[in-house]
Design an enzyme around this catalytic site. Structure first.
Site, PDB file in Angstrom:
ATOM      1  CB  SER A 124      -1.173  -0.234   1.120  1.00  0.00           C
ATOM      2  OG  SER A 124      -1.410   1.161   1.024  1.00  0.00           O
ATOM      3  CE1 TYR A 148      -3.992  -2.166   5.996  1.00  0.00           C
ATOM      4  CE2 TYR A 148      -3.506  -0.006   5.332  1.00  0.00           C
ATOM      5  CZ  TYR A 148      -3.617  -1.357   4.987  1.00  0.00           C
ATOM      6  OH  TYR A 148      -3.718  -1.975   3.160  1.00  0.00           O
ATOM      7  CE  LYS A 152      -0.929  -4.672   3.954  1.00  0.00           C
ATOM      8  NZ  LYS A 152      -1.719  -5.771   2.532  1.00  0.00           N
TER       9      LYS A 152
HETATM   10  P1  NAD Z   1     -10.968  -6.496   1.712  1.00  0.00           P
HETATM   11  O1  NAD Z   1     -11.545  -6.859   3.374  1.00  0.00           O
HETATM   12  O2  NAD Z   1     -11.915  -6.160   0.828  1.00  0.00           O
HETATM   13  O3  NAD Z   1     -10.608  -7.644   1.398  1.00  0.00           O
HETATM   14  C1  NAD Z   1      -9.301  -9.038   1.882  1.00  0.00           C
HETATM   15  C2  NAD Z   1      -9.548  -9.727   2.468  1.00  0.00           C
HETATM   16  O4  NAD Z   1      -9.036 -10.718   2.837  1.00  0.00           O
HETATM   17  C3  NAD Z   1     -11.647  -9.944   2.769  1.00  0.00           C
HETATM   18  O5  NAD Z   1     -11.742 -11.184   2.022  1.00  0.00           O
HETATM   19  C4  NAD Z   1     -11.112 -10.854   4.338  1.00  0.00           C
HETATM   20  O6  NAD Z   1     -12.107 -12.075   4.906  1.00  0.00           O
HETATM   21  C5  NAD Z   1      -9.746 -12.217   3.663  1.00  0.00           C
HETATM   22  N1  NAD Z   1      -9.333 -11.597   4.918  1.00  0.00           N
HETATM   23  C6  NAD Z   1      -8.948 -10.949   6.210  1.00  0.00           C
HETATM   24  N2  NAD Z   1      -8.147 -12.206   7.281  1.00  0.00           N
HETATM   25  C7  NAD Z   1      -7.858 -13.031   6.584  1.00  0.00           C
HETATM   26  C8  NAD Z   1      -7.705 -13.831   6.884  1.00  0.00           C
HETATM   27  N3  NAD Z   1      -6.964 -14.339   8.102  1.00  0.00           N
HETATM   28  N4  NAD Z   1      -7.480 -15.479   5.953  1.00  0.00           N
HETATM   29  C9  NAD Z   1      -7.694 -15.800   5.150  1.00  0.00           C
HETATM   30  N5  NAD Z   1      -8.590 -14.520   4.598  1.00  0.00           N
HETATM   31  C10 NAD Z   1      -8.480 -13.345   5.386  1.00  0.00           C
HETATM   32  O7  NAD Z   1     -10.406  -5.593   1.251  1.00  0.00           O
HETATM   33  P2  NAD Z   1      -9.513  -4.837   0.437  1.00  0.00           P
HETATM   34  O8  NAD Z   1      -9.645  -3.510  -0.466  1.00  0.00           O
HETATM   35  O9  NAD Z   1      -9.894  -6.137  -1.070  1.00  0.00           O
HETATM   36  O10 NAD Z   1      -8.235  -5.364   0.177  1.00  0.00           O
HETATM   37  C11 NAD Z   1      -7.036  -6.193  -0.292  1.00  0.00           C
HETATM   38  C12 NAD Z   1      -5.571  -5.721   0.110  1.00  0.00           C
HETATM   39  O11 NAD Z   1      -4.565  -4.892  -0.295  1.00  0.00           O
HETATM   40  C13 NAD Z   1      -5.759  -5.685   1.695  1.00  0.00           C
HETATM   41  O12 NAD Z   1      -4.094  -6.783   2.243  1.00  0.00           O
HETATM   42  C14 NAD Z   1      -5.313  -4.576   2.121  1.00  0.00           C
HETATM   43  O13 NAD Z   1      -4.216  -4.528   2.835  1.00  0.00           O
HETATM   44  C15 NAD Z   1      -4.626  -4.466   0.659  1.00  0.00           C
HETATM   45  N6  NAD Z   1      -4.838  -2.521   0.437  1.00  0.00           N
HETATM   46  C16 NAD Z   1      -6.178  -1.931   0.326  1.00  0.00           C
HETATM   47  C17 NAD Z   1      -5.774  -0.925  -0.297  1.00  0.00           C
HETATM   48  C18 NAD Z   1      -7.826  -0.286   0.257  1.00  0.00           C
HETATM   49  O14 NAD Z   1      -7.876   1.007   0.058  1.00  0.00           O
HETATM   50  N7  NAD Z   1      -8.627  -0.972  -0.916  1.00  0.00           N
HETATM   51  C19 NAD Z   1      -4.905   0.253  -0.336  1.00  0.00           C
HETATM   52  C20 NAD Z   1      -3.853  -0.521  -0.044  1.00  0.00           C
HETATM   53  C21 NAD Z   1      -3.288  -1.568  -0.144  1.00  0.00           C
HETATM   54  N1  UFG Z   2     -11.838  11.714   3.499  1.00  0.00           N
HETATM   55  C1  UFG Z   2     -13.312  12.768   3.564  1.00  0.00           C
HETATM   56  N2  UFG Z   2     -14.083  12.475   4.093  1.00  0.00           N
HETATM   57  C2  UFG Z   2     -14.467  10.879   4.296  1.00  0.00           C
HETATM   58  C3  UFG Z   2     -13.249  10.104   4.180  1.00  0.00           C
HETATM   59  C4  UFG Z   2     -11.818  10.653   3.975  1.00  0.00           C
HETATM   60  O1  UFG Z   2     -12.579  13.864   4.037  1.00  0.00           O
HETATM   61  O2  UFG Z   2     -15.404  10.668   4.810  1.00  0.00           O
HETATM   62  C5  UFG Z   2     -10.731  12.313   2.799  1.00  0.00           C
HETATM   63  C6  UFG Z   2      -9.793  11.842   3.619  1.00  0.00           C
HETATM   64  O3  UFG Z   2      -8.877  12.616   4.516  1.00  0.00           O
HETATM   65  C7  UFG Z   2      -8.628  12.054   2.660  1.00  0.00           C
HETATM   66  C8  UFG Z   2      -8.852  11.684   1.774  1.00  0.00           C
HETATM   67  O4  UFG Z   2     -10.251  11.703   1.433  1.00  0.00           O
HETATM   68  O5  UFG Z   2      -8.109  12.897   2.051  1.00  0.00           O
HETATM   69  C9  UFG Z   2      -8.955   9.891   1.402  1.00  0.00           C
HETATM   70  O6  UFG Z   2      -9.236   8.987   2.046  1.00  0.00           O
HETATM   71  P1  UFG Z   2      -8.798   7.591   2.657  1.00  0.00           P
HETATM   72  O7  UFG Z   2      -9.304   7.329   3.355  1.00  0.00           O
HETATM   73  O8  UFG Z   2     -10.304   7.233   1.687  1.00  0.00           O
HETATM   74  O9  UFG Z   2      -7.670   7.082   2.143  1.00  0.00           O
HETATM   75  P2  UFG Z   2      -6.478   6.758   2.545  1.00  0.00           P
HETATM   76  O10 UFG Z   2      -5.878   7.651   0.863  1.00  0.00           O
HETATM   77  O11 UFG Z   2      -6.764   7.985   3.868  1.00  0.00           O
HETATM   78  O12 UFG Z   2      -6.198   5.617   3.070  1.00  0.00           O
HETATM   79  C10 UFG Z   2      -6.508   4.612   1.933  1.00  0.00           C
HETATM   80  C11 UFG Z   2      -6.205   3.334   3.110  1.00  0.00           C
HETATM   81  C12 UFG Z   2      -5.533   2.759   2.918  1.00  0.00           C
HETATM   82  C13 UFG Z   2      -4.506   2.959   2.024  1.00  0.00           C
HETATM   83  C14 UFG Z   2      -4.469   3.994   1.249  1.00  0.00           C
HETATM   84  C15 UFG Z   2      -3.245   4.049   0.394  1.00  0.00           C
HETATM   85  O13 UFG Z   2      -7.063   3.936   3.993  1.00  0.00           O
HETATM   86  O14 UFG Z   2      -4.963   2.004   4.226  1.00  0.00           O
HETATM   87  O15 UFG Z   2      -5.826   4.639   1.043  1.00  0.00           O
HETATM   88  O16 UFG Z   2      -4.030   3.232  -0.598  1.00  0.00           O
HETATM   89  F1  UFG Z   2      -3.137   2.639   2.389  1.00  0.00           F
END
Ligand code: NAD
Ligand code: UFG
Length: 341
Positions: A124, A148, A152
């Site tokens: 991430s 978190y 990573k």
């Molecule tokens: P998500 O929560 O929708 O998907 C994660 C999945 O992993 C879920 O289906 C959950 O049930 C499963 N899971 C969690 N712990 C587990 C375990 N111990 N064993 C088996 N399954 C397990 O999240 P997502 O948005 O699809 O994210 C996928 C990956 O990408 C994550 O590792 C997350 O940290 C990373 N990521 C997400 C974002 C974002 O903003 N969505 C940004 C950067 C990185």
């Molecule tokens: N924001 C608002 N109101 C809300 C939610 C968010 O103003 O209700 C703003 C935040 O302050 C930020 C922007 O919208 O400026 C984006 O916020 P998000 O929470 O959607 O995303 P972030 O960039 O804070 O973080 C997300 C994931 C992290 C990940 C990161 C980069 O939550 O886990 O993107 O991938 F690491």
């Protein structure tokens, strides 16, 4: 190839599984459904006409994982499984370290014992911490600022050490920026449980009438309109990035790290306005205080992925919003949630 996808029932996982199936790969998913529903995979099967081998299991259950590697032979693993809520990680750090780090250690041990050395890992942009040295390049020093993010970063360190110790490993670390949007069918999408932590799903629920208004977390940042700027990326572009990374590591040993973003930043107010346009619904908002730990600006330099993988994001913010809206409108309460939950 035969690919094991951990966390494949989740948001990014389900879209990537769909893309893998469309590319002709065979897919097994392991997921404990802690943050997802098996419906997502059933819908992917419906969309692709292909079967997914689903194993309901936890990466922390070493015996279960081991049995899966004994039963099936995988060419590669795409590892999404993890907990991802920043605020929750500060409240429950041990749960986050155990789930994300120990879960990954279990996976890597099973892979090594089974002779599977190809891995794509979901990292991430959060590993860059509060760095505002934009655009962020892969060489930017890491400095995650919450538990978190540190899970990573620790996993990245483990993968670096592993690749140094054993040259058979082929590892792609993908640092996602802000994944949003949904498959163009509107059949699969992001289904957050409870109140969404992230901007896009929150805005989508306001558009759908599930919530009254968006709170903008601060309008006094040093940005054009004063609100936070992020690099939103369409989840289908992200899915394509996984295919490109898998192809790259098919015959290259070592560890590689790529930013997956568009390279373009959008402010909170731009997102609200784009979503309003895409949905045709009013999106009331009010400005509140800053959220602690938020950077003012974060966007990628995605040029390394273009040079190495031939990958770049193709969909713009307006498409992200219209696809996200199509999913939200067709599934106002997600896969299985009841109205009002
Ligand atoms: P998500 O929560 O929708 O998907 C994660 C999945 O992993 C879920 O289906 C959950 O049930 C499963 N899971 C969690 N712990 C587990 C375990 N111990 N064993 C088996 N399954 C397990 O999240 P997502 O948005 O699809 O994210 C996928 C990956 O990408 C994550 O590792 C997350 O940290 C990373 N990521 C997400 C974002 C974002 O903003 N969505 C940004 C950067 C990185
Ligand atoms: N924001 C608002 N109101 C809300 C939610 C968010 O103003 O209700 C703003 C935040 O302050 C930020 C922007 O919208 O400026 C984006 O916020 P998000 O929470 O959607 O995303 P972030 O960039 O804070 O973080 C997300 C994931 C992290 C990940 C990161 C980069 O939550 O886990 O993107 O991938 F690491």
């Amino acid at each position: 190839m035969k690919i094991l996808v951990t966390g494949g029932a989740g948001f990014i996982g389900s879209h990537t599984v769909l893309t893998l199936l469309e590319e002709g790969h065979e897919v097994t998913v392991i997921d404990n459904l802690i943050n997802s529903a098996v419906d997502s995979l059933e819908r992917v099967e419906g969309l692709t006409g292909k079967k997914i081998n689903f194993c309901e299991g936890d990466l922390l259950d070493y015996g279960r994982l081991r049995a899966l590697f004994d039963q099936e032979e995988f060419d590669s693993v795409v590892h999404f499984a993890g907990l991802k809520a920043v605020g929750e990680s500060a409240e429950e750090p041990l749960r986050y370290y155990r789930n994300n780090v120990v879960g990954t250690l279990n996976l890597l041990e099973c892979m090594a014992d089974a002779g599977v050395y190809s891995l794509v890992f979901s990292s991430s942009a959060t590993v860059y911490g509060a760095s505002e040295n934009v655009p962020l390049i892969e060489g930017t020093p890491l400095g995650a600022i919450n538990p978190y993010g540190r899970t990573k970063q620790q996993i990245e360190d483990i993968l670096t050490d592993l690749s140094a110790a054993d040259p058979r490993w082929r590892v792609a670390v993908l640092r996602y920026f802000n994944p949003v949007g949904a498959h163009e069918s509107g059949r699969i999408g992001e289904d957050p449980k409870g109140t969404p932590n992230n901007l896009l799903p929150y805005v989508a629920q306001v558009a759908a009438g599930r919530r009254d208004k968006v709170t903008v977390f601060g309008s006094d940042y040093n940005t054009e309109d004063g609100t936070g700027v992020r690099d939103y990326i369409h989840v289908m572009d992200l899915a394509a990035g996984h295919i490109a990374a898998l192809n790259f590591i098919a015959n290259k040993n070592g560890i590689f790290r790529w930013n997956l973003g568009t390279g373009r930043g959008s402010s909170v107010l731009e997102v609200v306005s784009a979503f309003q346009k895409a949905s045709g619904r009013p999106i009331p908002y009010e400005v509140g205080p800053r959220r602690s730990g938020d950077a003012a600006v974060s966007y990628a330099d995605p040029s390394a992925a273009l040079v190495d993988l031939g990958w770049r994001a193709r969909r713009d913010l307006s498409q992200m919003c219209s696809d996200h809206w199509a999913w939200q409108e067709a599934n106002p309460f997600g896969y299985t949630h009841q109205a009002g939950s």
